[in-house]
Design an enzyme around this catalytic site. Structure first.
Site, PDB file in Angstrom:
ATOM      1  N   VAL A 158       0.866  -1.178   0.000  1.00 37.99           N
ATOM      2  CA  VAL A 158       0.000   0.000   0.000  1.00 37.99           C
ATOM      3  C   VAL A 158       0.897   1.220   0.000  1.00 37.99           C
ATOM      4  O   VAL A 158       1.934   1.248   0.675  1.00 37.99           O
ATOM      5  CB  VAL A 158      -0.918   0.016   1.237  1.00 37.99           C
ATOM      6  CG1 VAL A 158      -1.807   1.266   1.217  1.00 37.99           C
ATOM      7  CG2 VAL A 158      -1.779  -1.241   1.297  1.00 37.99           C
ATOM      8  N   CYS A 159       0.512   2.226  -0.776  1.00 32.26           N
ATOM      9  CA  CYS A 159       1.212   3.507  -0.789  1.00 32.26           C
ATOM     10  C   CYS A 159       2.697   3.284  -1.146  1.00 32.26           C
ATOM     11  O   CYS A 159       3.011   2.518  -2.051  1.00 32.26           O
ATOM     12  CB  CYS A 159       1.025   4.196   0.560  1.00 32.26           C
ATOM     13  SG  CYS A 159       1.387   5.951   0.594  1.00 32.26           S
ATOM     14  N   THR A 160       3.601   3.919  -0.416  1.00 41.37           N
ATOM     15  CA  THR A 160       5.020   3.820  -0.750  1.00 41.37           C
ATOM     16  C   THR A 160       5.644   2.489  -0.338  1.00 41.37           C
ATOM     17  O   THR A 160       6.836   2.282  -0.549  1.00 41.37           O
ATOM     18  CB  THR A 160       5.816   4.965  -0.103  1.00 41.37           C
ATOM     19  OG1 THR A 160       5.615   4.935   1.314  1.00 41.37           O
ATOM     20  CG2 THR A 160       5.355   6.309  -0.642  1.00 41.37           C
TER      21      THR A 160
END
Length: 229
Positions: free
Chosen positions: A101-103
């Protein structure tokens, strides 16, 4: 029934919703066992001012059916942490699903697990995926074989529901969504750069530069480390 092992990496300065959002969904898979893993069992400080408590260490948890790597500004430290990257690679290579998720996708990239794969990340970091041989995709959830990546922060809930549908079927995932009453109606329509406008985008970039002024340099250094292995 054999447990479905859902394993999250938890690290200092993690964005807690990257982890807790999908954990809430994936914990409802049949016979799910959720672990939060770091180097010790000491509380791990998040970017929200409170800590999460690991349930296992890198040495103790060596297998996962679903490996999920959340993001946050702490990702740049993990991308230079040999022990953490070795664990991500080892567990990820044997997992049925390798996710982020995300970075967190940049951590997967730094571990050498996204070369030749389509992937996404937070919009302000997404183009860095190219440094690790991945193809950045401006979508909220991206499936490419057994790699599943979610965009920024709140996309973790969408990613987890989409993955649940792949594993248990759409009706099962729909029931989880209903049980969580996940029916978002945000008060503002500014959740993407194209909707927010240039001024808000500039403000977010400026905040990121204050929080991690050397982020681009360190991400590029992590890519160079990977290329030199």
């Amino acid at each position: 029934m054999k447990p479905t092992r859902v394993v999250f990496l938890v690290f200092p300065n993690v964005t807690q919703l990257d982890l807790t959002g999908p954990a809430q969904v994936l914990s409802r898979l049949p016979n799910a066992k959720v672990d939060l893993v770091w180097k010790s069992l000491d509380p791990v400080q998040t970017d929200s001012g409170f800590a999460l408590l690991p349930t296992g260490t890198l040495d103790e948890v060596t297998e996962a059916d679903i490996l999920c790597i959340p993001g946050g500004f702490g990702c740049v430290d993990v991308m230079h942490d040999d022990d953490a990257l070795a664990w991500v690679w080892s567990v990820g290579e044997r997992a049925q699903w390798m996710t982020s998720v995300c970075t967190g996708s940049l951590i997967l990239g730094a571990a050498g697990l996204l070369e030749g794969y389509r992937a996404t990340s937070h919009w302000a970091w997404r183009d860095y995926l190219k440094l690790f041989g991945a193809e950045p995709v401006a979508e909220r959830v991206v499936f490419d074989r057994n790699r599943v990546t979610g965009g920024g922060v709140t996309a973790g809930i969408d990613f987890a529901l989409a993955l649940t549908a792949q594993i248990e079927g759409e009706d099962y995932a729909r029931a989880i969504q209903l049980g969580l009453e996940y029916d978002p109606h945000p008060p503002f329509d500014s959740g993407t750069p194209s909707k927010a406008g240039e001024q808000l985008v500039k403000q977010v970039y400026e905040r990121s530069d204050r929080m991690a002024p050397d982020r681009e340099e360190r991400v590029r250094a992590a890519a160079e480390r990977l290329a030199g292995r």
